[in-house]
Design a protein around this motif. Structure first.
Motif, PDB file in Angstrom:
ATOM      1  N   GLU A  32     -56.430 -67.707 -59.231  1.00  0.00           N
ATOM      2  CA  GLU A  32     -56.338 -68.943 -58.442  1.00  0.00           C
ATOM      3  C   GLU A  32     -55.192 -69.909 -58.727  1.00  0.00           C
ATOM      4  OE1 GLU A  32     -58.290 -69.203 -55.566  1.00  0.00           O
ATOM      5  OE2 GLU A  32     -59.210 -67.438 -56.109  1.00  0.00           O
ATOM      6  N   GLU A  33     -54.978 -70.296 -60.070  1.00  0.00           N
ATOM      7  CA  GLU A  33     -54.332 -71.070 -60.873  1.00  0.00           C
ATOM      8  C   GLU A  33     -53.750 -70.952 -61.923  1.00  0.00           C
ATOM      9  OE1 GLU A  33     -53.941 -76.036 -60.307  1.00  0.00           O
ATOM     10  OE2 GLU A  33     -55.909 -75.218 -60.814  1.00  0.00           O
ATOM     11  N   GLN A  35     -52.093 -73.120 -64.903  1.00  0.00           N
ATOM     12  CA  GLN A  35     -51.226 -74.596 -65.208  1.00  0.00           C
ATOM     13  C   GLN A  35     -51.709 -74.944 -66.700  1.00  0.00           C
ATOM     14  OE1 GLN A  35     -53.280 -77.730 -62.879  1.00  0.00           O
ATOM     15  NE2 GLN A  35     -51.443 -79.233 -63.051  1.00  0.00           N
TER      16      GLN A  35
END
Length: 220
Positions: A32-33, A35
């Motif tokens: 999803e991500e 970071q």
């Protein structure tokens, strides 16, 4: 733009390696991500959801675990290295990937073959990598970029910004375009995200036949 399937054997210790070591079938993961060194993903745990959730919640380095439904978990944890290696070399993961003990299968989208080579080089620092396939993606739709984004990306490509090694620095490219480095980075990031998202959305609509042209990975 290219898609590649990477078969990776993880040499580092990892909570997913421990969870899936004795599971017969590979466990699907949807990223999803990514970071700041942390990855958020959906783990399709199936019948193992209860035990996986318990182990993840008791793992000190797992930041967050959320039960989405009977079979799926949303997890945030530090990357064990592979995701960082992919993203710092201008690659992105397609949503469908798998984990099975030490074994991983990553489906990666990159702009250039040089980016893929750099990804493989970095992964080989802490694991074993085999390239399953490399295919060229040929988009058939009009460019989703704004006119300014298209101008900046076109200039970046023409000036060798995406070459390896780079033929122009970001500072010099910004001067050529008469914009600040911050504005340059913003245009490039938004353009890259738009192009990759568009390519992924288009690939999901297709059956898989006729959308790619098989090519060979160039030898060093």
């Amino acid at each position: 733009m290219f898609t590649a399937t990477l078969h990776f054997t993880q040499h580092r210790e990892c909570i997913l390696r421990e969870l899936t070591a004795d599971i017969d079938a590979p466990i699907p993961i949807e990223i999803e991500e990514i970071q700041n060194g942390f990855v958020t993903f959906v783990l399709h745990a199936g019948p193992h959801a209860d035990s996986f959730q318990s182990d993840l919640e008791h793992a000190d380095h797992v930041n967050h675990v959320k039960r989405l439904d009977d079979e799926n978990l949303l997890i945030t944890k530090p990357s064990c290295g592979a995701y960082t290696a992919i993203y710092q070399n201008h690659g992105t993961l397609r949503r469908s990937n798998t984990v099975s003990g030490r074994q991983r299968e990553y489906n990666v989208l990159v702009f250039q073959r040089e980016d893929l080579k750099n990804i493989i080089d970095d992964l080989e620092g802490f694991g074993t990598v085999t390239l399953g396939k490399l295919e060229e993606f040929r988009a058939t739709t009009d460019s989703p970029l704004t006119e300014r984004q298209r101008e900046v990306v076109t200039e970046a490509l023409a000036r060798g910004y995406y070459d390896w090694p780079r033929k122009i620095t970001n500072e010099d490219l910004a001067i050529e375009l008469e914009i600040s480095r911050a504005t340059l980075h913003e245009h490039l990031r938004k353009a890259e995200r738009t192009l990759l998202s568009s390519a992924l959305a288009d690939s999901h609509k297709r059956t898989g036949r006729g959308q790619f042209e098989r090519i060979e990975l160039e030898q060093e």
